[in-house]
Write a protein that holds these residues in place. Structure first.
Motif, PDB file in Angstrom:
ATOM      1  N   MET A 143      50.069  52.370  -5.902  1.00  0.00           N
ATOM      2  CA  MET A 143      51.005  51.763  -4.959  1.00  0.00           C
ATOM      3  C   MET A 143      51.215  52.619  -3.722  1.00  0.00           C
ATOM      4  O   MET A 143      51.318  52.103  -2.608  1.00  0.00           O
ATOM      5  CB  MET A 143      52.349  51.505  -5.644  1.00  0.00           C
ATOM      6  N   ALA A 144      51.303  53.949  -3.903  1.00  0.00           N
ATOM      7  CA  ALA A 144      51.553  54.820  -2.755  1.00  0.00           C
ATOM      8  C   ALA A 144      51.239  56.256  -3.108  1.00  0.00           C
ATOM      9  O   ALA A 144      51.298  56.650  -4.281  1.00  0.00           O
ATOM     10  CB  ALA A 144      53.008  54.704  -2.281  1.00  0.00           C
ATOM     11  N   THR A 145      50.893  57.010  -2.082  1.00  0.00           N
ATOM     12  CA  THR A 145      50.808  58.461  -2.166  1.00  0.00           C
ATOM     13  C   THR A 145      51.595  59.019  -0.996  1.00  0.00           C
ATOM     14  O   THR A 145      52.229  58.265  -0.250  1.00  0.00           O
ATOM     15  CB  THR A 145      49.345  58.942  -2.146  1.00  0.00           C
ATOM     16  N   ALA A 146      51.554  60.314  -0.805  1.00  0.00           N
ATOM     17  CA  ALA A 146      52.445  60.962   0.159  1.00  0.00           C
ATOM     18  C   ALA A 146      52.317  60.408   1.573  1.00  0.00           C
ATOM     19  O   ALA A 146      53.295  60.337   2.308  1.00  0.00           O
ATOM     20  CB  ALA A 146      52.190  62.472   0.160  1.00  0.00           C
ATOM     21  N   ASN A 147      51.109  59.964   1.964  1.00  0.00           N
ATOM     22  CA  ASN A 147      50.898  59.563   3.352  1.00  0.00           C
ATOM     23  C   ASN A 147      50.399  58.137   3.517  1.00  0.00           C
ATOM     24  O   ASN A 147      50.083  57.732   4.634  1.00  0.00           O
ATOM     25  CB  ASN A 147      49.905  60.522   4.017  1.00  0.00           C
ATOM     26  N   SER A 148      50.327  57.392   2.432  1.00  0.00           N
ATOM     27  CA  SER A 148      49.773  56.039   2.544  1.00  0.00           C
ATOM     28  C   SER A 148      50.272  55.160   1.409  1.00  0.00           C
ATOM     29  O   SER A 148      50.556  55.633   0.301  1.00  0.00           O
ATOM     30  CB  SER A 148      48.246  56.094   2.508  1.00  0.00           C
ATOM     31  N   ILE A 168      61.448  54.392  -6.003  1.00  0.00           N
ATOM     32  CA  ILE A 168      60.882  54.016  -4.709  1.00  0.00           C
ATOM     33  C   ILE A 168      60.212  52.648  -4.760  1.00  0.00           C
ATOM     34  O   ILE A 168      59.797  52.128  -3.721  1.00  0.00           O
ATOM     35  CB  ILE A 168      59.857  55.068  -4.230  1.00  0.00           C
ATOM     36  N   TYR A 169      60.140  52.048  -5.953  1.00  0.00           N
ATOM     37  CA  TYR A 169      59.420  50.773  -6.069  1.00  0.00           C
ATOM     38  C   TYR A 169      59.780  50.089  -7.381  1.00  0.00           C
ATOM     39  O   TYR A 169      59.905  50.738  -8.419  1.00  0.00           O
ATOM     40  CB  TYR A 169      57.913  51.034  -6.034  1.00  0.00           C
ATOM     41  N   LEU A 170      59.957  48.772  -7.314  1.00  0.00           N
ATOM     42  CA  LEU A 170      60.031  47.936  -8.507  1.00  0.00           C
ATOM     43  C   LEU A 170      59.007  46.813  -8.328  1.00  0.00           C
ATOM     44  O   LEU A 170      58.947  46.195  -7.259  1.00  0.00           O
ATOM     45  CB  LEU A 170      61.425  47.343  -8.704  1.00  0.00           C
ATOM     46  N   LEU A 222      57.938  50.644  -0.337  1.00  0.00           N
ATOM     47  CA  LEU A 222      56.870  51.652  -0.305  1.00  0.00           C
ATOM     48  C   LEU A 222      56.593  52.112   1.112  1.00  0.00           C
ATOM     49  O   LEU A 222      56.389  53.308   1.367  1.00  0.00           O
ATOM     50  CB  LEU A 222      55.604  51.078  -0.939  1.00  0.00           C
ATOM     51  N   GLU A 223      56.573  51.188   2.050  1.00  0.00           N
ATOM     52  CA  GLU A 223      56.309  51.560   3.439  1.00  0.00           C
ATOM     53  C   GLU A 223      57.434  52.424   3.997  1.00  0.00           C
ATOM     54  O   GLU A 223      57.190  53.355   4.773  1.00  0.00           O
ATOM     55  CB  GLU A 223      56.100  50.302   4.284  1.00  0.00           C
ATOM     56  N   ARG A 234      59.097  36.868  -2.660  1.00  0.00           N
ATOM     57  CA  ARG A 234      60.219  37.628  -2.102  1.00  0.00           C
ATOM     58  C   ARG A 234      60.259  39.039  -2.700  1.00  0.00           C
ATOM     59  O   ARG A 234      60.454  40.025  -1.985  1.00  0.00           O
ATOM     60  CB  ARG A 234      61.533  36.896  -2.352  1.00  0.00           C
ATOM     61  N   GLU A 235      60.046  39.120  -4.026  1.00  0.00           N
ATOM     62  CA  GLU A 235      60.044  40.434  -4.662  1.00  0.00           C
ATOM     63  C   GLU A 235      58.853  41.269  -4.210  1.00  0.00           C
ATOM     64  O   GLU A 235      58.968  42.486  -4.032  1.00  0.00           O
ATOM     65  CB  GLU A 235      60.038  40.269  -6.179  1.00  0.00           C
ATOM     66  N   PHE A 236      57.718  40.625  -4.021  1.00  0.00           N
ATOM     67  CA  PHE A 236      56.536  41.333  -3.536  1.00  0.00           C
ATOM     68  C   PHE A 236      56.783  41.919  -2.143  1.00  0.00           C
ATOM     69  O   PHE A 236      56.473  43.088  -1.878  1.00  0.00           O
ATOM     70  CB  PHE A 236      55.341  40.380  -3.511  1.00  0.00           C
ATOM     71  N   ALA A 237      57.362  41.122  -1.261  1.00  0.00           N
ATOM     72  CA  ALA A 237      57.645  41.592   0.096  1.00  0.00           C
ATOM     73  C   ALA A 237      58.628  42.761   0.089  1.00  0.00           C
ATOM     74  O   ALA A 237      58.469  43.724   0.855  1.00  0.00           O
ATOM     75  CB  ALA A 237      58.201  40.445   0.944  1.00  0.00           C
ATOM     76  N   LEU A 238      59.624  42.691  -0.769  1.00  0.00           N
ATOM     77  CA  LEU A 238      60.590  43.786  -0.865  1.00  0.00           C
ATOM     78  C   LEU A 238      59.944  45.045  -1.427  1.00  0.00           C
ATOM     79  O   LEU A 238      60.236  46.164  -0.978  1.00  0.00           O
ATOM     80  CB  LEU A 238      61.776  43.373  -1.743  1.00  0.00           C
TER      81      LEU A 238
END
Length: 586
Positions: free
Chosen positions: A423-428, A220-222, A555-556, A546-550
């Motif tokens: 970086m992320a949890t189930a709702n945020s 889900i994230y790199l 995650l979103e 660019r990688e940060f934005a991706l």
């Protein structure tokens, strides 16, 4: 009503019987009313489409007999099933439209999202429930039917033996379409708009993803790459914190967080509270509770037992610290550093660094010995001897530089895990939290469980305060003198904007001796520093942004419960950008 030859089925006979008793004037009103009805609604500036039986992307907003028939009946294969009902084509499984489509017609046990579509016909008349969708909240509200008012021709309420425990979306996500990640890609992001991925970069990423990556449902994230500061002009140095401070100061950033840069390997951990959570949240049915992978999507540990032990420690720390409850989640994604460097870079160290160091020291020891013998006869070789002694000293410093980041691994006790971002949890996504929150929250994991989880040291620096900046520089000098790689300078807020838009999420400031590993044993000589100071960090900074934005976009989309293909195109994009021709030493 218009005299056409139609099949009088599915309740139409009862309707016609009722209309027989009505006047011609009433029938005229009914016909005009039915003719005035649109086939489907396009709402919220095209973001929402509502149709009785669904609506393909290419039909949305159009009017024709074909569109109307699709809206009323969906699409059939021309076949009938064992119940005598038409076999319907699953248009939603291939839907790629941006608009959300809400539909019904074919009853389902529960409403489920599939590729941004949802069927909310839950068969109330057949004893199911009456369902509604709250928009834009994407919340489904259902009320159970009091009884079965009619028996369905085809059973639609699943028994336990019919269910595999996966949602429709998870079942569809088991197989990704290669066409979604090949060719030239244009990936929309919230932070930078559209990001272009060139075809040749896509092919390089496809090779890695298809052969070496973990199960894409975990991916889900790199994390993005990181740029160094502008080159320092200080004697003997290429990098110094002042240049990082100045970059943020010029962009209007008042406060930065300086975090110790651990010399290990970047790792992403996706941890579930249980194997059941892994199934319900990610569609993983292997019994795994999580995964640890590298910044290129490969599984970090070859030894699954060590990986499972690490995940168990982390799960216990989440439980003991109360963070599962506090964050209101049953899964978490962490950006971390795993040490030692040799844990993942053992072969690289052996084949490149150790081989170079050993060869250099062996040959230079011989050269120095011979030159010392020559000097015992004549002082003419003294200047050459001094040069070679300097070379030998730098070669030994080179070995010492990489050696401090290597040690043998026998058990989990030999490993250090330093998480620095939630970086992320189930709702945020938690990207709205500042770095102090991330540091202080993650410190509780170490306090709850101890090794292998360690805290990351940090300092807060006020860029408008000379004393505060001087203390930040002094801390960096102390870190690098004690053998640390250096520090990472970040704006206080996770996502910060300046006068020219979003600023660099982080700038790495590496120490003099660590850079010997990167640029070679003799990089500190005057002539080499002159050449290296011509390096240009502009390309690296653009790549990092660019990688940060991706990464943020991935995650979103994950938290927004979008289809895996939508998440995966962002993750894939990060990996594809890694093949850009940027100096890897930066």
């Amino acid at each position: 009503l218009q005299g056409r030859d139609v099949q009088v089925t599915h309740g139409l006979a009862e309707t016609l019987q009722q209309l027989k008793t009505e006047s011609n004037e009433f029938l005229t009103v009914v016909k005009l009313f039915l003719d005035s009805l649109v086939s489907h609604y396009v709402l919220d500036n095209g973001r929402l489409v509502v149709a009785h039986a669904g609506m393909r992307q290419e039909y949305q907003g159009r009017g024709s007999r074909r569109v109307r028939e699709f809206a009323l009946y969906g699409e059939t294969t021309g076949e009938t099933d064992e119940f005598g009902l038409p076999v319907r084509y699953d248009w939603a499984s291939e839907y790629r439209g941006k608009a959300m489509v809400v539909y019904g017609h074919t009853p389902v046990p529960i409403p489920e999202w599939l590729n941004n579509t949802i069927n909310i016909d839950t068969g109330c008349v057949f004893g199911g429930s009456l369902s509604a969708l709250r928009y834009p909240e994407r919340e489904v509200v259902s009320v159970q039917a009091l009884s079965a008012y009619c028996e369905p021709a085809r059973p639609f309420l699943l028994s336990d033996k019919d269910m595999d425990g996966l949602s429709s979306q998870q079942s569809a996500d088991r197989q990704l379409n290669i066409e979604d990640v090949t060719g030239k890609l244009l990936i929309p992001t919230r932070l930078l708009g559209n990001i272009t991925i060139r075809e040749e970069n896509s092919m390089a990423a496809l090779e890695v993803m298809s052969r070496f990556a973990v199960d894409p449902r975990w991916l889900i994230y790199l994390p993005p790459t990181m740029s160094p500061p502008h080159t320092s002009q200080r004697e003997g140095l290429l990098e110094h914190p002042d240049e990082a401070f100045e970059y943020y100061r010029k962009n209007g950033i008042k406060t930065v967080i300086c975090e110790e840069k651990h010399m290990g390997s970047r790792a992403v951990i996706v941890l579930c509270r249980s194997a059941e959570t892994a199934r319900t949240s990610f569609g993983i049915t292997t019994g795994e509770q999580g995964v640890c992978y590298t910044r290129t999507g490969r599984r970090f540990f070859d030894d699954r037992d060590i990986e499972n032990e690490l995940l168990d420690h982390l799960n216990n720390a989440m439980r003991s610290s109360g963070l599962w409850e506090e964050l209101d989640t049953d899964w978490i994604c962490l950006d971390c550093e795993l040490m030692p460097w040799s844990l993942k870079g053992q072969e690289l160290i052996k084949s490149q660094f150790a081989a170079v160091g050993a060869a250099a020291c062996s040959s230079l020891h011989t050269a120095v010995s011979l030159l010392e013998q020559a000097c015992s006869v004549s002082e003419d070789s003294r200047s050459v001897l001094d040069i070679y002694k300097g070379k030998l000293e730098m070669a030994e410093q080179f070995i010492e530089s990489y050696g401090r980041y290597c040690w043998p691994i026998a058990t989990l006790d030999d490993i250090k895990l330093a998480p620095f971002h939630i970086m992320a949890t189930a709702n945020s996504t938690h990207l709205d939290r500042d770095h102090l929150w991330h540091m202080n929250t993650l410190a509780r994991l170490s306090m709850a469980d101890g090794r292998p989880i360690i805290q990351t040291a940090y300092r807060q620096v006020d860029l408008d305060n000379e004393q505060s900046c001087a203390e930040g520089v002094l801390w960096w000098e102390q870190l690098t003198a004690s053998g640390s790689e250096g520090m990472v300078v970040k704006p206080l807020n996770f996502i910060s904007s300046g006068s020219h838009g979003v600023v660099q999420p982080a700038i790495k400031c590496r120490g003099r001796e660590y850079l010997r590993i990167i640029y070679g044993a003799e990089y500190t000589t005057a002539e080499n520093l002159v050449r290296l100071r011509k390096r240009n960090v502009a390309g690296k900074r653009l790549l990092a942004m660019r990688e940060f934005a991706l990464g943020v976009e991935a995650l979103e989309r994950t938290v927004g419960r979008e289809p895996l293909r939508r998440i995966h195109e962002c993750v894939f994009g990060v990996l594809a950008l890694e093949s850009e021709p940027i100096d890897p030493r930066l």
